[in-house]
Design an enzyme around this catalytic site. Structure first.
Site, short mmCIF file in Angstrom:
data_model
loop_
_atom_site.label_atom_id
_atom_site.label_comp_id
_atom_site.label_asym_id
_atom_site.label_seq_id
_atom_site.Cartn_x
_atom_site.Cartn_y
_atom_site.Cartn_z
N THR A 1 6.02 16.25 -0.23
CA THR A 1 7.23 15.91 -0.99
C THR A 1 8.08 17.13 -1.30
OG1 THR A 1 6.23 13.97 -1.99
CG2 THR A 1 8.12 14.84 -3.11
N VAL B 1 4.45 2.28 -0.89
CA VAL B 1 5.57 3.13 -1.29
C VAL B 1 5.18 3.83 -2.59
CG1 VAL B 1 7.98 3.14 -2.06
CG2 VAL B 1 7.29 1.63 -0.19
N GLY B 2 5.43 5.12 -2.66
CA GLY B 2 5.09 5.88 -3.87
C GLY B 2 6.25 5.94 -4.85
N1 ASP Z 1 4.65 11.42 -4.85
C1 ASP Z 1 4.51 11.21 -3.44
C2 ASP Z 1 3.95 9.85 -3.19
O1 ASP Z 1 3.10 9.39 -3.93
C3 ASP Z 1 3.60 12.17 -2.80
C4 ASP Z 1 3.89 13.59 -3.09
O2 ASP Z 1 4.48 13.94 -4.08
O3 ASP Z 1 3.49 14.39 -2.27
O4 ASP Z 1 4.33 9.24 -2.21
#
Ligand code: ASP
Length: 323
Positions: free
Chosen positions: A189, A218-219
């Site tokens: 991310t 989906v995050g």
């Molecule tokens: N927050 C992102 C997700 O859960 C992952 C990340 O921050 O690397 O999709």
């Protein structure tokens, strides 16, 4: 001259100096500096915080070092499935794309949803189609491939099988804590928050999500209020970490709400969420935030987080570990 500043992140997780080669460390530092400078230059020339956020994030999306755009992680089916969102603190307008496969720069797709459609979020094939219709740059899914990410998926799949063999978990979901990549646990991310000369805040986040994700998972990254939030009255926030926790805790909005309703400072509100609320639940990750006065916060509860900021006077810092 009015105040302005920019902050970026390239993901949080188990990022330890011991497991990083000096060459790779230099590559990360150089790319973070490049991304920072791209956004800073926009602001210094009188550009908007929205333009700065897109400029910085594009640099990181185009680099396979980060889990966003090119070099995104693979889902269970061996595909790259990307999410992104952006929010304008002046108008409270926002846009997002989720589960896209062909948009070269998902952050540009998110902005197009905000500016060129009556909606806030578009998903999957529809979002890819929309981007194409808008004339955005699209790529064959092969463009996003990165050999290292592919090997990560193979490793995790192997481990998943082993774990399930000894697990009562029938959902098939394996907590990343249990996975073999524990030594290299890194939530990719990328994100950026900025304050421009006109006092306007903006925030953006872009990701490939989590390796081996299934069922169109989906995050938090494309969810306004969870992974991204901006409001001129309070702050701009971009998160990184285990998305499910960030969604349940509405993290980005929670920071803003604590400032608005409780009168907390940026420092207090961000630390409350990341170091107390999330930590107590085992929600690993961090965030970057900036307020309307240009104060900056970059808390994380993991071993490290790629992060950097640059202020009006050109003062900047790039950091990776817990230092
Ligand atoms: N927050 C992102 C997700 O859960 C992952 C990340 O921050 O690397 O999709």
């Amino acid at each position: 001259m009015e105040n302005f500043a920019i902050v970026i992140h390239g993901g949080a997780g188990t990022i330890l100096k011991d497991s990083m080669s000096p060459q790779l460390e230099q590559q990360y530092i150089a790319k973070l500096n490049e991304a920072l400078k791209a956004g800073y230059d926009v602001l210094a020339k009188g550009g908007t915080s929205m333009d700065a956020v897109v400029a910085s994030i594009k640099v990181m999306e185009d680099s396979p070092l980060f889990n966003a755009g090119k070099g995104s992680v693979f889902n269970h089916e061996g595909k790259n499935e990307m999410d992104a969102s952006i929010m304008d603190g002046k108008t409270l307008n926002a846009g997002a794309v989720a589960g896209v496969h062909t948009i070269k720069n998902p952050i540009v797709g998110a902005r197009a949803v905000m500016e060129k459609s009556p909606h806030v979020m578009l998903t999957g094939d529809g979002a890819d189609k929309f981007a194409k219709e808008q004339g955005l740059q699209v790529e064959d899914p092969k463009y996003f491939y990165d050999e290292k990410r592919w090997q990560q998926l193979q490793q995790i799949k192997k481990q998943e099988k082993i774990t399930l063999d000894h697990s009562s978990d029938t959902t098939g979901w394996v907590h990343p804590k249990d996975a073999e990549f524990i030594h290299d646990k890194k939530f990719g991310t990328v994100g950026c928050v900025a304050l421009d000369k006109y006092g306007n805040l903006a925030a953006g986040t872009s990701t490939g999500g989590m390796t081996n994700k299934k069922w169109g998972r989906v995050g938090d990254s494309p969810i306004i209020g969870a992974g991204t939030y901006a409001n001129n009255k309070t702050c701009a926030v971009s998160c990184t970490g285990h998305g499910e926790y960030f969604i349940r805790n509405v993290v980005a909005y929670d920071v803003s709400a604590m400032m608005e309703y409780k009168g907390m400072t940026l420092e207090q509100a961000t630390s409350e969420v990341v170091m107390k609320k999330l930590k107590a639940q085992g929600g690993e990750g961090g965030l970057i935030a900036i307020d309307a006065k240009g104060n900056i916060a970059m808390p994380f509860n993991t071993a490290g987080m790629y992060r950097a900021y640059m202020k009006k006077d050109g003062k900047s810092e790039v950091k990776i570990y817990n230092e």
